[in-house]
Design a protein around this motif. Structure first.
Motif, PDB file in Angstrom:
ATOM      1  N   MET A 109       0.846  -1.187   0.000  1.00 39.61           N
ATOM      2  CA  MET A 109       0.000   0.000   0.000  1.00 39.61           C
ATOM      3  C   MET A 109       0.886   1.244   0.000  1.00 39.61           C
ATOM      4  SD  MET A 109      -2.867   1.240   2.794  1.00 39.61           S
ATOM      5  CE  MET A 109      -3.709  -0.339   2.795  1.00 39.61           C
ATOM      6  N   GLU A 110       0.547   2.199  -0.851  1.00 42.56           N
ATOM      7  CA  GLU A 110       1.374   3.397  -0.983  1.00 42.56           C
ATOM      8  C   GLU A 110       1.488   4.171   0.319  1.00 42.56           C
ATOM      9  OE1 GLU A 110       1.514   7.582  -3.535  1.00 42.56           O
ATOM     10  OE2 GLU A 110      -0.002   6.067  -3.988  1.00 42.56           O
ATOM     11  N   ILE A 111       0.386   4.239   1.069  1.00 34.91           N
ATOM     12  CA  ILE A 111       0.421   5.002   2.316  1.00 34.91           C
ATOM     13  C   ILE A 111       1.366   4.372   3.327  1.00 34.91           C
ATOM     14  CG2 ILE A 111      -1.561   3.849   3.386  1.00 34.91           C
ATOM     15  CD1 ILE A 111      -0.557   7.580   3.609  1.00 34.91           C
ATOM     16  N   ASN A 112       1.455   3.044   3.334  1.00 30.70           N
ATOM     17  CA  ASN A 112       2.417   2.380   4.216  1.00 30.70           C
ATOM     18  C   ASN A 112       3.841   2.785   3.875  1.00 30.70           C
ATOM     19  OD1 ASN A 112       0.634   0.976   5.832  1.00 30.70           O
ATOM     20  ND2 ASN A 112       0.707  -0.900   4.628  1.00 30.70           N
ATOM     21  N   ASN A 113       4.128   2.882   2.586  1.00 31.99           N
ATOM     22  CA  ASN A 113       5.464   3.281   2.153  1.00 31.99           C
ATOM     23  C   ASN A 113       5.804   4.689   2.626  1.00 31.99           C
ATOM     24  OD1 ASN A 113       5.907   0.835   0.832  1.00 31.99           O
ATOM     25  ND2 ASN A 113       5.058   1.586  -1.112  1.00 31.99           N
ATOM     26  N   LYS A 114       4.808   5.569   2.627  1.00 33.44           N
ATOM     27  CA  LYS A 114       5.036   6.940   3.111  1.00 33.44           C
ATOM     28  C   LYS A 114       5.338   6.945   4.602  1.00 33.44           C
ATOM     29  CE  LYS A 114       2.204   9.328  -0.350  1.00 33.44           C
ATOM     30  NZ  LYS A 114       1.014  10.192  -0.582  1.00 33.44           N
ATOM     31  N   ILE A 115       4.620   6.116   5.351  1.00 33.67           N
ATOM     32  CA  ILE A 115       4.846   6.026   6.793  1.00 33.67           C
ATOM     33  C   ILE A 115       6.226   5.442   7.080  1.00 33.67           C
ATOM     34  CG2 ILE A 115       4.094   4.858   8.913  1.00 33.67           C
ATOM     35  CD1 ILE A 115       1.211   5.078   7.831  1.00 33.67           C
ATOM     36  N   ILE A 116       6.587   4.388   6.353  1.00 37.01           N
ATOM     37  CA  ILE A 116       7.897   3.751   6.542  1.00 37.01           C
ATOM     38  C   ILE A 116       9.025   4.728   6.215  1.00 37.01           C
ATOM     39  CG2 ILE A 116       9.434   1.957   5.630  1.00 37.01           C
ATOM     40  CD1 ILE A 116       6.762   0.298   5.189  1.00 37.01           C
ATOM     41  N   LYS A 117       8.868   5.477   5.142  1.00 39.54           N
ATOM     42  CA  LYS A 117       9.888   6.466   4.772  1.00 39.54           C
ATOM     43  C   LYS A 117      10.026   7.525   5.849  1.00 39.54           C
ATOM     44  CE  LYS A 117      11.167   9.801   1.184  1.00 39.54           C
ATOM     45  NZ  LYS A 117      10.792  10.417  -0.115  1.00 39.54           N
ATOM     46  N   LEU A 118       8.891   7.969   6.390  1.00 36.82           N
ATOM     47  CA  LEU A 118       8.931   8.986   7.433  1.00 36.82           C
ATOM     48  C   LEU A 118       9.573   8.438   8.704  1.00 36.82           C
ATOM     49  CD1 LEU A 118       8.203  11.885   8.129  1.00 36.82           C
ATOM     50  CD2 LEU A 118       5.916  11.109   8.795  1.00 36.82           C
ATOM     51  N   LEU A 119       9.282   7.179   9.043  1.00 36.43           N
ATOM     52  CA  LEU A 119       9.905   6.552  10.208  1.00 36.43           C
ATOM     53  C   LEU A 119      11.420   6.474  10.034  1.00 36.43           C
ATOM     54  CD1 LEU A 119       9.783   5.010  12.904  1.00 36.43           C
ATOM     55  CD2 LEU A 119       9.361   2.915  11.592  1.00 36.43           C
ATOM     56  N   ASN A 120      11.849   6.108   8.844  1.00 36.86           N
ATOM     57  CA  ASN A 120      13.290   6.058   8.576  1.00 36.86           C
ATOM     58  C   ASN A 120      13.923   7.441   8.687  1.00 36.86           C
ATOM     59  OD1 ASN A 120      13.223   3.282   8.116  1.00 36.86           O
ATOM     60  ND2 ASN A 120      12.884   3.502   5.914  1.00 36.86           N
ATOM     61  N   ASN A 121      13.230   8.446   8.174  1.00 36.83           N
ATOM     62  CA  ASN A 121      13.731   9.822   8.284  1.00 36.83           C
ATOM     63  C   ASN A 121      13.854  10.241   9.749  1.00 36.83           C
ATOM     64  OD1 ASN A 121      13.770  10.070   5.512  1.00 36.83           O
ATOM     65  ND2 ASN A 121      11.881  11.262   5.379  1.00 36.83           N
ATOM     66  N   LEU A 122      12.847   9.849  10.531  1.00 33.61           N
ATOM     67  CA  LEU A 122      12.833  10.192  11.954  1.00 33.61           C
ATOM     68  C   LEU A 122      14.059   9.616  12.652  1.00 33.61           C
ATOM     69  CD1 LEU A 122       9.647   9.589  14.208  1.00 33.61           C
ATOM     70  CD2 LEU A 122      11.978   9.515  15.086  1.00 33.61           C
ATOM     71  N   ARG A 123      14.332   8.358  12.376  1.00 30.74           N
ATOM     72  CA  ARG A 123      15.447   7.708  13.068  1.00 30.74           C
ATOM     73  C   ARG A 123      16.803   8.208  12.594  1.00 30.74           C
ATOM     74  NH1 ARG A 123      12.259   1.920  13.575  1.00 30.74           N
ATOM     75  NH2 ARG A 123      11.383   2.406  15.632  1.00 30.74           N
ATOM     76  N   GLN A 124      16.854   8.715  11.370  1.00 33.83           N
ATOM     77  CA  GLN A 124      18.101   9.307  10.883  1.00 33.83           C
ATOM     78  C   GLN A 124      18.309  10.712  11.443  1.00 33.83           C
ATOM     79  OE1 GLN A 124      17.886   9.121   6.586  1.00 33.83           O
ATOM     80  NE2 GLN A 124      17.918   6.883   6.552  1.00 33.83           N
ATOM     81  N   LYS A 125      17.231  11.439  11.565  1.00 31.72           N
ATOM     82  CA  LYS A 125      17.312  12.838  11.991  1.00 31.72           C
ATOM     83  C   LYS A 125      17.375  12.996  13.508  1.00 31.72           C
ATOM     84  CE  LYS A 125      14.965  17.310  11.447  1.00 31.72           C
ATOM     85  NZ  LYS A 125      13.807  18.032  10.855  1.00 31.72           N
ATOM     86  N   THR A 126      16.740  12.085  14.255  1.00 34.23           N
ATOM     87  CA  THR A 126      16.590  12.186  15.714  1.00 34.23           C
ATOM     88  C   THR A 126      16.083  13.576  16.103  1.00 34.23           C
ATOM     89  OG1 THR A 126      18.551  10.758  15.898  1.00 34.23           O
ATOM     90  CG2 THR A 126      17.692  11.669  17.933  1.00 34.23           C
ATOM     91  N   PRO A 127      14.886  13.938  15.697  1.00 32.45           N
ATOM     92  CA  PRO A 127      14.383  15.291  15.945  1.00 32.45           C
ATOM     93  C   PRO A 127      14.245  15.600  17.430  1.00 32.45           C
ATOM     94  CG  PRO A 127      12.594  13.849  15.256  1.00 32.45           C
ATOM     95  CD  PRO A 127      13.867  13.083  15.051  1.00 32.45           C
ATOM     96  N   LEU A 128      14.627  16.819  17.808  1.00 31.76           N
ATOM     97  CA  LEU A 128      14.419  17.297  19.163  1.00 31.76           C
ATOM     98  C   LEU A 128      12.961  17.731  19.294  1.00 31.76           C
ATOM     99  CD1 LEU A 128      15.683  18.041  21.931  1.00 31.76           C
ATOM    100  CD2 LEU A 128      16.063  20.342  21.002  1.00 31.76           C
TER     101      LEU A 128
END
Length: 278
Positions: free
Chosen positions: A1-20
């Motif tokens: 599902m395309e929406i799952n891919n968007k969520i997975i990409k965002l999760l990966n971005n989150l873990r790379q960025k470690t947002p404050l």
């Protein structure tokens, strides 16, 4: 599902960025909110004094405002931090805990909303209806209203959610047995989670914190709200599945929920997510 891919990409971005993620939240759930933020890959800071919130939020990727425990000083700090976040285009999420229970709580929520531009508002059905202007019953932080999928109440709730998002110019996430997330145009419903989550205080607050993490990792507020809601639901489901029902209960469930968030991955999202778009 395309929406799952968007969520997975965002999760990966989150873990790379470690947002404050700057959180002005309530004392009942502050530790769990900090730990769930760390578990998913964010970095929490819980500064609330008026003398430092403007400076602190300037360093952050997102701001979480949670009105679970109120006092005049906290409201002033929330508005000051929110205004500074708006100046710097840092997304702000509001959790209107228990709004409608007292006049002071309702008026404080309205005051924040009138002075701070919000990226997301996350609440239960009673809270969102109160803000929208529909008479309802709120029992403290409890969700005193719910609906069944495919019912007339569910249809009305979806229509109200869209109108709410347009009226207040924000993404709204209504969490419950079935979640509704919309920006007024696109609407998602999700049915992840487990009823045992209602036996642990602060799961809603933790969901808001997770949405704050996703907001700090991307630029799509709707997908961030959806990702946070689904992630929290999956963590609840996973925690219950791993519970030894003979000897373990709500305390262990809480710990396993944080563990599940720490281990959330592409496989779990694809396997467990229950998302519909309309």
């Amino acid at each position: 599902m395309e929406i799952n891919n968007k969520i997975i990409k965002l999760l990966n971005n989150l873990r790379q960025k470690t947002p404050l993620v700057h959180q002005i939240t309530n004392y009942v759930t502050i530790n769990d909110c900090a730990n769930i933020t760390l578990a998913i890959g964010g970095s929490p800071v819980m500064a609330e004094d008026i003398h430092e919130v403007r400076e602190m939020v300037s360093l952050a990727s997102s701001l979480v405002l949670n009105i679970g425990i109120l006092n005049t000083g906290v409201i002033e700090s929330m508005i000051a931090a929110g205004k500074r976040a708006n100046e710097l285009n840092i997304p702000v999420i509001l959790d209107p805990v228990g709004v409608g229970a007292t006049t002071y709580r309702t008026e404080s929520c309205k005051k924040i909303m009138s002075q701070v531009k919000l990226a997301v508002i996350r609440g239960n059905l009673s809270e969102i209806k109160t803000i929208y202007g529909i008479d309802t019953i709120t029992r403290g932080v409890d969700a005193s209203e719910s609906f069944e999928a495919n019912s007339d109440e569910f249809t009305k709730a979806k229509e109200m959610a869209k109108d709410f998002a347009i009226k207040f110019g924000t993404v709204v996430a209504i969490t419950g047995v079935v979640d509704i997330i919309t920006d007024g145009k696109t609407l998602y419903t999700t049915s992840n989670g487990h009823k045992m989550m209602s036996r642990v205080t602060g799961t809603g607050c933790m969901c808001t914190a997770i949405i704050g993490c996703y907001l700090g990792a991307g630029d799509n507020n709707l997908i961030a709200a959806l990702a946070g809601t689904v992630s929290m639901g999956i963590a609840g489901e996973t925690a219950y599945a791993r519970l030894d029902k003979e000897i373990e209960g709500s305390g262990t469930f809480r710990v396993k929920m944080i563990d599940a968030m720490y281990n959330l991955c592409e496989t779990e999202i694809i396997k467990r997510s229950k998302i519909d778009e309309e």
